[in-house]
Write a protein that holds these residues in place. Sequence first.
Motif, PDB file in Angstrom:
ATOM      1  N   LYS A 179      40.267  34.857  43.957  1.00 18.47           N
ATOM      2  CA  LYS A 179      40.776  34.131  45.149  1.00 18.47           C
ATOM      3  C   LYS A 179      42.401  34.223  45.039  1.00 18.47           C
ATOM      4  N   TRP A 196      43.933  37.439  45.988  1.00 16.37           N
ATOM      5  CA  TRP A 196      43.821  37.724  47.494  1.00 16.37           C
ATOM      6  C   TRP A 196      44.774  36.762  48.277  1.00 16.37           C
ATOM      7  N   ASP A 197      44.959  35.622  47.752  1.00 15.64           N
ATOM      8  CA  ASP A 197      46.101  34.552  48.522  1.00 15.64           C
ATOM      9  C   ASP A 197      47.400  35.285  48.281  1.00 15.64           C
ATOM     10  N   LYS A 211      47.588  37.884  50.848  1.00 15.40           N
ATOM     11  CA  LYS A 211      48.067  37.344  52.138  1.00 15.40           C
ATOM     12  C   LYS A 211      49.251  37.022  52.565  1.00 15.40           C
ATOM     13  N   SER A 223      45.924  39.130  55.545  1.00 14.76           N
ATOM     14  CA  SER A 223      45.660  37.772  56.082  1.00 14.76           C
ATOM     15  C   SER A 223      44.609  37.748  57.135  1.00 14.76           C
ATOM     16  N   TYR A 274      41.757  38.987  56.733  1.00 13.68           N
ATOM     17  CA  TYR A 274      40.368  39.057  55.936  1.00 13.68           C
ATOM     18  C   TYR A 274      39.942  37.652  55.144  1.00 13.68           C
ATOM     19  N   GLU A 275      38.557  37.547  55.271  1.00 13.87           N
ATOM     20  CA  GLU A 275      38.065  36.292  54.602  1.00 13.87           C
ATOM     21  C   GLU A 275      37.254  36.843  53.764  1.00 13.87           C
ATOM     22  N   SER A 305      33.512  36.062  51.101  1.00 15.68           N
ATOM     23  CA  SER A 305      32.391  35.020  51.178  1.00 15.68           C
ATOM     24  C   SER A 305      31.489  35.703  50.035  1.00 15.68           C
ATOM     25  N   SER A 365      33.864  40.981  51.899  1.00 11.90           N
ATOM     26  CA  SER A 365      35.066  40.938  52.871  1.00 11.90           C
ATOM     27  C   SER A 365      34.919  41.239  54.465  1.00 11.90           C
ATOM     28  N   SER A 396      39.004  39.792  60.871  1.00 12.07           N
ATOM     29  CA  SER A 396      39.085  39.193  62.077  1.00 12.07           C
ATOM     30  C   SER A 396      38.968  40.100  63.291  1.00 12.07           C
TER      31      SER A 396
END
Length: 333
Positions: A198, A201-202, A205, A244, A246-247, A249, A267, A270
């Motif tokens: 995480k 990934w941040d 972003k 940025s 992408y999310e 889960s 991943s 949006s």
Amino acid sequence: MKKVLVIVSALILTAACAAPSNNREAPTANTNSAATPVAAMLSEADAIAKEKASWAAIQKKDYVGFGDMLATDYIEVGDAGTWDKPGILEHLKDLEISDVTFSDWKMIPVDNNAVLLTYSVNVKASFKGKEVPPGPYRASAAWVNRAGKWVAAYYQETLAKPSMPPPPAAKTSTTSSASPAARPAETTIATDPVSSEKMAWDALKRKDYDTFASFLDADQIEVEADGVYDKAGTLKGVRMFDASKYELSDFKTANLDSDAALVTYVSKSSDPKAPQERHTTIWVKRDGKWRALFHHGTPAASPSATAAASPSPKASPTAKASPSPRMAASPKM
């Protein structure tokens, strides 16, 4: 069988094999402690021989023999989902393999109790009487020492695609990576692999590529549909997309041993036109810090492609379709 958003989609990781819908508890059977029986370190030749033997067992429909080669917490990742050991063994019954060929073998040592293999594979096979795409597929497998025996802990494959012209590079941030807002590399150390994923990934972003690079092991390897990349290739690739959007889960984890762990996740962009991707990252502890040694990304099959296959009654609730081609995949083309 056993996009190129590069590692982020990948590493951030950047498999989720029939694991239950909630996060899998990290196994405790192999802690790599003094009590763990010692097995001789696998040579590349021995590791390749074991991987080929697993394919031969599948081709011969020797499910007992194949199952004996798998760790109890085995994970397999394909375009249709992730599977555990019981789910894969159940699906094998509808797979018919007439021929399989391999190439481009490479072994990546993790430590004395775990090794990684990457390779290419072509198959002639059918699932429930329908032809499976022959490939080539980019495949990855992890073998680990459990109680003195080397067993397969992970497998993932991605249908190979030709390299595409890179998209326009994402606009770089005007904020220096050394500024407080960007957090200089190494100012924060994650205490576990999921947190590391995480945090990496941040960093992507906010376009803090120096900090992202600090999460990668010097020998890091990334496997994607369009190729296999070293650390320099991954760092070049992550600048080609906007992280940025992408999310992440569906995180799940499994220990390879006390100093190496596997993280899988999904991943999603949006952009509704962009497919979901399934990612696996293997993290290793080096000098007290978690580093990403390996990443494999697989574009998820479209809902229409996976809807035709019904899940196995023994498979995890997360498995919505047949597994990847080696493991009884339904045709996707």
